[in-house]
Design a protein around this motif. Structure first.
Motif, PDB file in Angstrom:
ATOM      1  N   LEU A  47       0.823  -1.199   0.000  1.00 36.82           N
ATOM      2  CA  LEU A  47       0.000   0.000   0.000  1.00 36.82           C
ATOM      3  C   LEU A  47       0.861   1.254   0.000  1.00 36.82           C
ATOM      4  CD1 LEU A  47      -2.689   1.423   0.116  1.00 36.82           C
ATOM      5  CD2 LEU A  47      -2.728   1.088   2.604  1.00 36.82           C
ATOM      6  N   ALA A  48       1.980   1.222   0.722  1.00 37.68           N
ATOM      7  CA  ALA A  48       2.856   2.392   0.764  1.00 37.68           C
ATOM      8  C   ALA A  48       3.419   2.732  -0.615  1.00 37.68           C
ATOM      9  CB  ALA A  48       4.000   2.149   1.750  1.00 37.68           C
ATOM     10  N   ALA A  49       3.563   1.716  -1.458  1.00 40.30           N
ATOM     11  CA  ALA A  49       4.111   1.931  -2.803  1.00 40.30           C
ATOM     12  C   ALA A  49       3.037   1.825  -3.890  1.00 40.30           C
ATOM     13  CB  ALA A  49       5.212   0.915  -3.072  1.00 40.30           C
ATOM     14  N   GLU A  50       1.776   1.860  -3.500  1.00 42.85           N
ATOM     15  CA  GLU A  50       0.658   1.654  -4.429  1.00 42.85           C
ATOM     16  C   GLU A  50       0.634   2.723  -5.526  1.00 42.85           C
ATOM     17  OE1 GLU A  50      -1.706  -0.001  -6.358  1.00 42.85           O
ATOM     18  OE2 GLU A  50      -2.108  -0.920  -4.405  1.00 42.85           O
ATOM     19  N   GLU A  51       0.466   2.289  -6.762  1.00 42.00           N
ATOM     20  CA  GLU A  51       0.403   3.213  -7.889  1.00 42.00           C
ATOM     21  C   GLU A  51      -0.999   3.332  -8.484  1.00 42.00           C
ATOM     22  OE1 GLU A  51       3.245   1.894 -10.725  1.00 42.00           O
ATOM     23  OE2 GLU A  51       4.986   2.427  -9.502  1.00 42.00           O
ATOM     24  N   ASP A  52      -1.882   2.420  -8.133  1.00 40.45           N
ATOM     25  CA  ASP A  52      -3.200   2.374  -8.771  1.00 40.45           C
ATOM     26  C   ASP A  52      -4.311   2.981  -7.917  1.00 40.45           C
ATOM     27  OD1 ASP A  52      -2.135   1.100 -10.997  1.00 40.45           O
ATOM     28  OD2 ASP A  52      -2.303  -0.862 -10.040  1.00 40.45           O
ATOM     29  N   LEU A  53      -3.971   3.913  -7.094  1.00 37.72           N
ATOM     30  CA  LEU A  53      -4.975   4.552  -6.247  1.00 37.72           C
ATOM     31  C   LEU A  53      -5.765   5.596  -7.022  1.00 37.72           C
ATOM     32  CD1 LEU A  53      -2.796   5.139  -3.053  1.00 37.72           C
ATOM     33  CD2 LEU A  53      -4.559   3.406  -3.336  1.00 37.72           C
ATOM     34  N   ASN A  54      -6.919   5.912  -6.529  1.00 41.30           N
ATOM     35  CA  ASN A  54      -7.692   7.030  -7.065  1.00 41.30           C
ATOM     36  C   ASN A  54      -7.214   8.299  -6.352  1.00 41.30           C
ATOM     37  OD1 ASN A  54      -9.539   8.894  -7.949  1.00 41.30           O
ATOM     38  ND2 ASN A  54     -11.288   8.008  -6.858  1.00 41.30           N
ATOM     39  N   ASP A  56      -7.859  11.282  -6.817  1.00 46.39           N
ATOM     40  CA  ASP A  56      -8.886  12.298  -6.594  1.00 46.39           C
ATOM     41  C   ASP A  56      -9.656  12.028  -5.309  1.00 46.39           C
ATOM     42  OD1 ASP A  56      -8.285  13.696  -8.922  1.00 46.39           O
ATOM     43  OD2 ASP A  56      -9.567  12.403 -10.136  1.00 46.39           O
ATOM     44  N   ASP A  57      -9.489  10.832  -4.781  1.00 49.52           N
ATOM     45  CA  ASP A  57     -10.140  10.445  -3.528  1.00 49.52           C
ATOM     46  C   ASP A  57      -9.201  10.791  -2.378  1.00 49.52           C
ATOM     47  OD1 ASP A  57     -10.871   8.942  -1.202  1.00 49.52           O
ATOM     48  OD2 ASP A  57     -12.109   7.646  -2.456  1.00 49.52           O
ATOM     49  N   GLU A  58      -9.622  11.736  -1.536  1.00 52.13           N
ATOM     50  CA  GLU A  58      -8.743  12.199  -0.462  1.00 52.13           C
ATOM     51  C   GLU A  58      -8.344  11.066   0.473  1.00 52.13           C
ATOM     52  OE1 GLU A  58      -9.413  15.030   3.264  1.00 52.13           O
ATOM     53  OE2 GLU A  58      -9.274  16.171   1.402  1.00 52.13           O
ATOM     54  N   GLY A  59      -9.245  10.101   0.674  1.00 56.86           N
ATOM     55  CA  GLY A  59      -8.918   8.974   1.541  1.00 56.86           C
ATOM     56  C   GLY A  59      -7.798   8.124   0.967  1.00 56.86           C
ATOM     57  N   GLU A  60      -7.991   7.665  -0.263  1.00 55.15           N
ATOM     58  CA  GLU A  60      -6.987   6.815  -0.888  1.00 55.15           C
ATOM     59  C   GLU A  60      -5.679   7.565  -1.125  1.00 55.15           C
ATOM     60  OE1 GLU A  60      -8.200   4.702  -4.324  1.00 55.15           O
ATOM     61  OE2 GLU A  60      -9.972   3.813  -3.377  1.00 55.15           O
ATOM     62  N   GLY A  61      -5.781   8.835  -1.448  1.00 52.86           N
ATOM     63  CA  GLY A  61      -4.592   9.617  -1.770  1.00 52.86           C
ATOM     64  C   GLY A  61      -3.579   9.693  -0.636  1.00 52.86           C
ATOM     65  N   TYR A  62      -4.049   9.638   0.606  1.00 48.93           N
ATOM     66  CA  TYR A  62      -3.137   9.727   1.754  1.00 48.93           C
ATOM     67  C   TYR A  62      -2.818   8.363   2.370  1.00 48.93           C
ATOM     68  CZ  TYR A  62      -3.538  14.797   1.759  1.00 48.93           C
ATOM     69  OH  TYR A  62      -3.458  16.115   1.409  1.00 48.93           O
ATOM     70  N   SER A  63      -3.387   7.305   1.803  1.00 50.29           N
ATOM     71  CA  SER A  63      -3.179   5.982   2.404  1.00 50.29           C
ATOM     72  C   SER A  63      -1.721   5.499   2.354  1.00 50.29           C
ATOM     73  CB  SER A  63      -4.110   4.953   1.763  1.00 50.29           C
ATOM     74  OG  SER A  63      -3.905   4.859   0.373  1.00 50.29           O
ATOM     75  N   PRO A  64      -0.924   5.798   1.305  1.00 46.00           N
ATOM     76  CA  PRO A  64       0.486   5.391   1.352  1.00 46.00           C
ATOM     77  C   PRO A  64       1.242   5.998   2.524  1.00 46.00           C
ATOM     78  CG  PRO A  64      -0.140   5.900  -0.898  1.00 46.00           C
ATOM     79  CD  PRO A  64      -1.265   6.344  -0.027  1.00 46.00           C
TER      80      PRO A  64
END
Length: 286
Positions: A47-54, A56-64
């Motif tokens: 997850l820290a290196a995830e490239e396929d996040l959305n 534009d989604d504030e939640g997913e954008g900060y998950s790494p």
């Protein structure tokens, strides 16, 4: 919504959003709140290196960032090794986060970071992250300051085998730690090269930054840093663009002068592009 590739509790990090304290990796107790253990290290690393996040989604954008901070709070050797894999990440925020996280983990990281620096063939951004991590550890753990300086100095002593950017980033960290004892190694790195002086200036500037001299001790030429080849190429391209724009400005403007003066104006209105709208055309209702 959490993407299906992740399972709880790691998937919950995808909904956390903007950290309450962006500058503090300890703002959230991830171990207490989510129950993370070494079992979750593979998924946290992914997850820290995830490239396929959305993004534009504030939640997913900060998950790494949250995943990276959770790894840091585990403070085990497996977690530290997982953090090393992120050193070459293209995410600027991770490279900014990692040194602080490593500093919080503490002296346990010193041999691991030293090993990373000694491996060779590492991208200079990864070297810079590892070197900055040693600086953070030294600043937060004064008893280990000299050990961190020694490791940075040893890494710089390999300057002939390393990229100019790598050597420049190592000098930056030695300056940050006011490592006056490393001055002879820094001087050799400057004289023998390669050295990217865009990082911390000329050799004269380094001596001033370390408190070993003042500007009055040097000539203007000594204080001026040398630009790397890539900067010279950019400057040459910029000069060519400026010259081309200057040449184009000398072209005749046909909107003025004889050609425009000979055109006869007609009082008759014409139709077509840019002219009055033709009659009997109704505007469509929206």
């Amino acid at each position: 919504m959490p993407i299906p590739a992740y399972q709880d509790p790691v998937a919950q990090l995808l909904t956390l959003g903007y950290p309450e304290d962006l500058n503090s990796p300890e703002a959230i107790d991830y171990l207490q709140n989510f129950g993370f253990t070494d079992v979750h290290i593979p998924e946290l690393s992914r997850l820290a290196a995830e490239e396929d996040l959305n993004w534009d989604d504030e939640g997913e954008g900060y998950s790494p960032m949250h995943a990276c901070r959770a790894l840091g709070q585990l403070k085990t050797e497996k977690a530290i090794q997982a953090l090393l894999t992120l050193f070459d990440s293209e995410y600027d925020f991770l490279r900014e986060e990692l040194p602080t996280i490593l500093g919080k983990i503490g002296p346990t990281c010193i041999p691991i970071l030293s090993g990373y620096l000694a491996e060779g063939e590492r991208p200079w951004l990864g070297i810079s992250t590892a070197a900055s991590g040693l600086t953070k550890i030294a600043q937060l753990n004064p008893d280990y300051r000299q050990e961190c300086i020694d490791e940075l100095t040893t890494a710089l002593a390999r300057h002939k085998e390393q990229a100019a950017e790598t050597n420049g980033s190592l000098v930056v960290e030695l300056i940050n730690l006011k490592a006056t004892g490393a001055v002879s190694v820094i001087e050799r790195a400057y004289k023998e090269g390669p050295m990217d002086e865009m990082f911390c200036g000329s050799w004269a500037k380094v001596q001033i930054a370390l408190g070993l001299a003042t500007e009055a001790d040097f000539s203007p030429e000594e204080l001026q840093h040398q630009e790397p080849e890539w900067m010279e190429q950019i400057r040459r391209l910029a000069n060519m663009t400026t010259e081309l724009a200057r040449e184009q400005s000398k072209l005749p403007d046909f909107s003025k002068g004889a050609l425009s003066q000979n055109r006869k104006k007609s009082g008759k209105k014409t139709t077509g592009f840019g002219a009055v709208k033709p009659k009997n055309k109704k505007r469509k209702k929206k």
